[in-house]
Structures are given as C-alpha cells and as structure tokens.
Design a protein around this motif. Structure first.
Motif, PDB file in Angstrom:
ATOM      1  N   GLY A 152      -5.730 -11.900  -1.811  1.00 62.95           N
ATOM      2  CA  GLY A 152      -5.007 -13.089  -1.376  1.00 62.95           C
ATOM      3  C   GLY A 152      -3.534 -12.866  -1.120  1.00 62.95           C
ATOM      4  N   TYR A 153      -2.995 -11.721  -1.541  1.00 67.49           N
ATOM      5  CA  TYR A 153      -1.591 -11.421  -1.250  1.00 67.49           C
ATOM      6  C   TYR A 153      -1.467 -10.908   0.189  1.00 67.49           C
ATOM      7  N   ALA A 154      -0.502 -11.436   0.904  1.00 61.51           N
ATOM      8  CA  ALA A 154      -0.265 -11.016   2.278  1.00 61.51           C
ATOM      9  C   ALA A 154       0.778  -9.911   2.329  1.00 61.51           C
ATOM     10  N   SER A 155       0.651  -9.037   3.302  1.00 67.49           N
ATOM     11  CA  SER A 155       1.638  -7.984   3.509  1.00 67.49           C
ATOM     12  C   SER A 155       2.926  -8.585   4.053  1.00 67.49           C
ATOM     13  N   ARG A 156       4.071  -8.110   3.555  1.00 67.99           N
ATOM     14  CA  ARG A 156       5.354  -8.632   4.048  1.00 67.99           C
ATOM     15  C   ARG A 156       5.773  -7.946   5.335  1.00 67.99           C
ATOM     16  N   THR A 157       5.135  -6.846   5.691  1.00 71.76           N
ATOM     17  CA  THR A 157       5.419  -6.163   6.953  1.00 71.76           C
ATOM     18  C   THR A 157       4.210  -5.312   7.289  1.00 71.76           C
ATOM     19  N   SER A 158       4.112  -4.884   8.517  1.00 75.43           N
ATOM     20  CA  SER A 158       2.947  -4.097   8.916  1.00 75.43           C
ATOM     21  C   SER A 158       3.125  -2.634   8.502  1.00 75.43           C
ATOM     22  N   ARG A 159       2.022  -1.893   8.608  1.00 72.86           N
ATOM     23  CA  ARG A 159       2.071  -0.443   8.404  1.00 72.86           C
ATOM     24  C   ARG A 159       2.094   0.269   9.752  1.00 72.86           C
ATOM     25  N   GLY A 160       2.726  -0.353  10.752  1.00 74.50           N
ATOM     26  CA  GLY A 160       2.754   0.234  12.082  1.00 74.50           C
ATOM     27  C   GLY A 160       3.786   1.333  12.255  1.00 74.50           C
ATOM     28  N   HIS A 161       4.770   1.402  11.356  1.00 77.34           N
ATOM     29  CA  HIS A 161       5.806   2.439  11.466  1.00 77.34           C
ATOM     30  C   HIS A 161       5.175   3.823  11.318  1.00 77.34           C
ATOM     31  N   VAL A 171       4.004 -10.355  -0.044  1.00 75.53           N
ATOM     32  CA  VAL A 171       4.767 -11.603  -0.096  1.00 75.53           C
ATOM     33  C   VAL A 171       4.478 -12.290  -1.426  1.00 75.53           C
ATOM     34  N   PRO A 172       5.501 -12.724  -2.164  1.00 75.37           N
ATOM     35  CA  PRO A 172       5.263 -13.383  -3.462  1.00 75.37           C
ATOM     36  C   PRO A 172       4.381 -14.622  -3.326  1.00 75.37           C
ATOM     37  N   HIS A 173       3.622 -14.901  -4.430  1.00 75.75           N
ATOM     38  CA  HIS A 173       2.830 -16.129  -4.548  1.00 75.75           C
ATOM     39  C   HIS A 173       3.568 -17.057  -5.504  1.00 75.75           C
ATOM     40  N   THR A 174       2.891 -17.487  -6.538  1.00 73.68           N
ATOM     41  CA  THR A 174       3.511 -18.298  -7.576  1.00 73.68           C
ATOM     42  C   THR A 174       4.093 -17.388  -8.647  1.00 73.68           C
ATOM     43  N   PRO A 175       5.072 -17.874  -9.412  1.00 76.64           N
ATOM     44  CA  PRO A 175       5.627 -17.031 -10.481  1.00 76.64           C
ATOM     45  C   PRO A 175       4.566 -16.512 -11.454  1.00 76.64           C
ATOM     46  N   TRP A 196      -9.064   0.751 -11.291  1.00 80.12           N
ATOM     47  CA  TRP A 196      -8.177  -0.051 -10.453  1.00 80.12           C
ATOM     48  C   TRP A 196      -8.782  -1.394 -10.056  1.00 80.12           C
ATOM     49  N   GLN A 197      -9.945  -1.725 -10.618  1.00 77.62           N
ATOM     50  CA  GLN A 197     -10.621  -2.956 -10.183  1.00 77.62           C
ATOM     51  C   GLN A 197      -9.797  -4.207 -10.524  1.00 77.62           C
ATOM     52  N   ALA A 198      -9.136  -4.195 -11.686  1.00 78.06           N
ATOM     53  CA  ALA A 198      -8.345  -5.367 -12.070  1.00 78.06           C
ATOM     54  C   ALA A 198      -7.180  -5.565 -11.098  1.00 78.06           C
ATOM     55  N   LEU A 199      -6.551  -4.464 -10.683  1.00 79.53           N
ATOM     56  CA  LEU A 199      -5.458  -4.589  -9.724  1.00 79.53           C
ATOM     57  C   LEU A 199      -5.986  -5.011  -8.358  1.00 79.53           C
ATOM     58  N   ARG A 200      -7.131  -4.480  -7.978  1.00 78.91           N
ATOM     59  CA  ARG A 200      -7.716  -4.863  -6.698  1.00 78.91           C
ATOM     60  C   ARG A 200      -7.947  -6.379  -6.650  1.00 78.91           C
ATOM     61  N   ALA A 201      -8.450  -6.905  -7.765  1.00 78.95           N
ATOM     62  CA  ALA A 201      -8.700  -8.343  -7.841  1.00 78.95           C
ATOM     63  C   ALA A 201      -7.388  -9.132  -7.830  1.00 78.95           C
ATOM     64  N   ALA A 202      -6.387  -8.622  -8.552  1.00 82.20           N
ATOM     65  CA  ALA A 202      -5.096  -9.324  -8.614  1.00 82.20           C
ATOM     66  C   ALA A 202      -4.414  -9.360  -7.255  1.00 82.20           C
ATOM     67  N   LEU A 203      -4.650  -8.340  -6.421  1.00 89.78           N
ATOM     68  CA  LEU A 203      -4.019  -8.278  -5.103  1.00 89.78           C
ATOM     69  C   LEU A 203      -4.718  -9.161  -4.071  1.00 89.78           C
ATOM     70  N   ASP A 207       0.123   4.483  -0.852  1.00 94.01           N
ATOM     71  CA  ASP A 207      -1.246   4.076  -0.548  1.00 94.01           C
ATOM     72  C   ASP A 207      -1.433   2.561  -0.569  1.00 94.01           C
ATOM     73  N   VAL A 208      -0.764   1.879  -1.518  1.00 91.65           N
ATOM     74  CA  VAL A 208      -1.037   0.461  -1.743  1.00 91.65           C
ATOM     75  C   VAL A 208      -0.108  -0.449  -0.950  1.00 91.65           C
ATOM     76  N   PHE A 209       0.877   0.121  -0.254  1.00 97.03           N
ATOM     77  CA  PHE A 209       1.860  -0.720   0.439  1.00 97.03           C
ATOM     78  C   PHE A 209       1.150  -1.670   1.402  1.00 97.03           C
ATOM     79  N   GLY A 210       1.481  -2.936   1.281  1.00101.69           N
ATOM     80  CA  GLY A 210       0.819  -3.969   2.067  1.00101.69           C
ATOM     81  C   GLY A 210      -0.239  -4.717   1.291  1.00101.69           C
ATOM     82  N   GLY A 211      -0.541  -4.213   0.065  1.00101.54           N
ATOM     83  CA  GLY A 211      -1.403  -4.973  -0.830  1.00101.54           C
ATOM     84  C   GLY A 211      -2.872  -4.641  -0.779  1.00101.54           C
ATOM     85  N   VAL A 212      -3.257  -3.532  -0.141  1.00 97.44           N
ATOM     86  CA  VAL A 212      -4.672  -3.164  -0.058  1.00 97.44           C
ATOM     87  C   VAL A 212      -4.860  -1.788  -0.680  1.00 97.44           C
TER      88      VAL A 212
END
Length: 452
Positions: free
Chosen positions: A397-406, A343-347, A388-395, A374-379
């Motif tokens: 607080g970002y919430a998933s827009r849908t579950s990985r239940g499918h 889910v988007p945060h601030t611009p 990948w540490q910089a991306l891990r940090a950037a992600l 692998d990264v779908f959902g933000g984790v």
C-alpha cells in the motif's frame, strides 16, 4: 578576482563579535600548490565557480582575501568534551575561517580550512593535513550530501608539497590544504568556552549572532536557540542512522549549532545494521558506535543547555532538552522512509514500517547498500525470503515517491565501505592516479540524482 556578480554576496558577520570568538592568524606558506579537487557545483552557489585554476589556487591555497569579506583569517576559540572529558585547551589548531558569503538561498556560509598551518591552538601539532585525509573528506561529504545528510561540502583540495609524519598511516606522507563550505562553524564548544569563563556578555552576543545570522531571527533568546539546535541535531542523528554513517568523533567541539555535520576524521559507513559498529580504532568503549550516535549527540546538546545557564533559567532549558527524543523519533521515521523511497502514510503506520524494517535488518544482517538499492520504491524483490515477509506486508500500500527510471537503478548499488576508500587512495599514493576518485565522485553524484 572575477566572481559571479549574480551569485557572489560577501559578508563579514564574524567581525561583529570582536574578540569574543576568534583570533586573527596567518596562513602557512606552502612549497607547492597543486590543485587536486575543485567543487564547481558547490562554488556556483556562492559565486565562485567562475574562478580559473590560477585564481582558485590564489584564493584557496595562498588565501588571497576574497573581495568584500573577512580581511584576515580567524582561528575560532572553543572548548569541548572529548570522549566525555572536558578539554579547555582546544580551538582551531590547523584551520581557520577566512571568508563568509551568502548562498543563493540567502544562508550565511563560512569558508573554513583544514591543514592551513599553526594557530595559537595548535599545541604540539604541525597545523597540517595529510593528502589522504583530504581525499577521505571529499568522499565523506559527497556521499553524505547524496544521502540527504546535512553536511559541510568539500570545496577545494590542494596538495602542498610537504612531507608529514603521522603515527596512523605510512610516513612520510603527502600534505594538503582543504577548504570546506559550511553553514557556520559555531560549535557547542564555542558556548562551553564562554560558560567556562562565566562570560555573560560574550554568551549573549554569541546567542544573538547565531539566531540572527544562522537562523534569521533578530532575537536575544537562549531558549529559542536551544530549541533550534535540539531540532536540527535530532534530524542530523536520524539521518546519520538512515545513511548507515558513523562519524567516529562526536565530541561537543564537533557539533555545529546549525545541525550540519562536519570535520571528518575516522568516519566509516556500516556494512550492516550493527549497533556496535565503530569507526575510530581508539573508541575502545564504543562510545560513538553506530547505534549510540543519537545518545551521543543528545549528550552534547545537554552541554549546550548547561552552558546557556549563564544567561537562562534551568527549567525551560530542561523542558526544551526533553523534546529531543520525540523529535528524533519523528526524524528517523522520515529519514528511513526517504531512504526506502516511499510516500509517508499515517504516523502509526510509518512508525510500524520502520520498526519492522529495523528488526529485519538486525536479524538478517543484509548489506545495507544492497538492501536500500533493492527495496527503493517500496517493493521487495522476490528473492527476499521468509525473514522479510513482515516487511513485505508492512510495505503493501505504500507508493513510491519517485520512479526507478534513472539509469542508476540499472546498475549496482553505490556504497562506500572502508575497503573501497583504501582502494581509491592506493593509486593516488602509488602512481598519482586520481581516476578512481574522480569516477567515484561522479558515481556518488549520479546516485544522489536518482535518490532525489
């Protein structure tokens, strides 16, 4: 012909343009008509899913007119820049538009063909399509639809029983006729042709047609038209990039003014985030390489603006063109966040996340299909290491827009690299075995459900 009365809404808006845009033509008569693919999901949206196979073949292999729409196929006229060289000698050379229908959302849709025979614009071509080319277009349109790219949809593929000679695949090869469902077939090249002939009346008529029928606005305003096209094509370019898709031939005659991708020739999906990756073996300079697609599409839209000078002043056209870059930046951020499943945060935070992700993809050259799965959902999984540490940090607080239940997420990523495309075609060529194609379409659609 038993169309669905609740969903079948025929139209014939192209006839309002008279001879401005098209020439009436006849479909080729084929020695055979073997139904190979019917897209009932797309057909249902325009009231055609109720046709039985015989009626389907009549409509899309023999081109018996559909009730209430165009009485005769129309080959569209256009010019275009092809690899930046202007060509006034083109048009629909192996296709035509043969019906118009409103879909469930009220959009005007065209039924157009590929491989339906010669037209006044065939030049030295035979007006035919190879069966392999049709299979490739099915795969491209299904994959792009699943990846949220605005695209034409392959409605039908019928094998036509002819042997074709082609220089870029083993010959003789099998023939087919394809039908696509598209939100208009008006190209930038359609406007270029009118500008070439300094046809002011024709240009105004085409502007009115596009605004009224494809954008729902009863206006005679070329600046408004350009504004729409800039916005839609900036979004298209962004979604190509997020999908890892390379169209291969982004000539101005291949850019639809609705911003819908269509006409798939030497397309490919990029294995990694490689700006220099090309799809067409003949694109020696990399003009339409993966990373140059936004520039190429912007250049094509500049040709539309230039054409509209026949009826508009330069300054507002230029001002509108200059909005392409910021609109693209906004669209690529949104498209990549969608692909990441967050889910988007601030611009500012969103732009920083996307920049961090692109740096990591360039540096690591990780397979794109694997990464986005692998990264779908933000984790990020634990085995994504130091790079990948910089991306891990950037992600964080970002919430998933849908579950990985499918159920899709319990399997493996669904990609479509060139080796798999060839592997899907091989059993068709060798043993007329369509199992791999049908299975792949089902897998792509399952992925689309999970992403949505």
């Amino acid at each position: 012909m038993p169309t669905d009365p609740q969903a079948y809404h025929p139209a014939a808006a192209l006839l309002d343009l008279g001879t401005t845009l098209s020439d009436p033509v006849e479909a080729a008569r084929f020695p055979a008509t073997r139904l190979r693919f019917r897209n009932d999901r797309a057909a249902a949206g325009v009231g055609l899913a109720t046709l039985d196979d015989g009626e389907w073949i009549d409509a899309f292999g023999r081109f018996v007119p559909l009730p209430g729409t165009l009485p005769q196929p129309l080959a569209l006229r256009y010019h275009g820049h092809q690899f930046r060289q202007y060509n006034p000698d083109i048009g629909d050379g192996r296709g035509f538009t043969f019906a118009q229908l409103h879909d469930r959302d009220g959009r005007l849709m065209d039924l157009g063909t590929k491989g339906s025979g010669t037209t006044p614009y065939s030049r030295f071509g035979d007006g035919r399509l190879t069966l392999k080319g049709g299979v490739r277009e099915i795969l491209a349109t299904e994959m792009l639809e699943a990846l949220n790219v605005p695209t034409s949809r392959t409605l039908s593929l019928i094998e036509t029983g002819e042997e074709l000679v082609r220089g870029d695949e083993p010959s003789p090869t099998r023939s087919a006729v394809l039908v696509r469902l598209s939100h208009g077939h008006i190209r930038i090249g359609s406007f270029q042709r009118l500008a070439y002939h300094q046809d002011e009346a024709g240009m105004r008529a085409l502007v009115r047609y596009v605004l009224a029928n494809l954008y729902g606005e009863e206006l005679d305003d070329p600046i408004r038209l350009l504004d729409h096209v800039v916005g839609r094509t900036a979004t298209l370019a962004a979604r190509y990039m997020a999908a890892g898709f390379v169209h291969g031939v982004l000539n101005s005659d291949n850019i639809n003014v609705t911003g819908e991708s269509f006409d798939y020739g030497p397309w490919r999906f990029a294995p990694t985030w490689d700006a220099a990756f090309t799809a067409a073996y003949f694109d020696h300079a990399g003009l339409y390489a993966f990373g140059r697609q936004p520039e190429a599409i912007h250049w094509d839209v500049m040709q539309l603006a230039s054409s509209l000078r026949v009826i508009a002043e330069s300054d507002p056209l230029i001002a509108t063109l200059e909005t392409f870059a910021p609109r693209y930046q906004e669209a690529i951020t949104a498209a990549l966040l969608w692909r990441l499943g967050v889910v988007p945060h601030t611009p500012d935070a969103d732009r920083a996340l996307v920049q961090t992700m692109e740096r990591a993809l360039r540096t690591t050259q990780v397979p794109l299909d694997r990464f986005f799965f692998d990264v779908f959902g933000g984790v990020l999984p634990a085995d994504y290491g130091e790079d990948w540490q910089a991306l891990r940090a950037a992600l964080a607080g970002y919430a998933s827009r849908t579950s990985r239940g499918h159920r899709y997420w319990r399997g493996e990523p669904c990609g479509l690299l060139i080796d798999e495309v060839e592997a899907i075609w091989a059993p068709i060529a060798a043993a007329d075995d369509w199992t791999a194609l049908n299975d792949k379409v089902a897998a792509i659609r399952e992925m689309g459900e999970a992403l949505a």
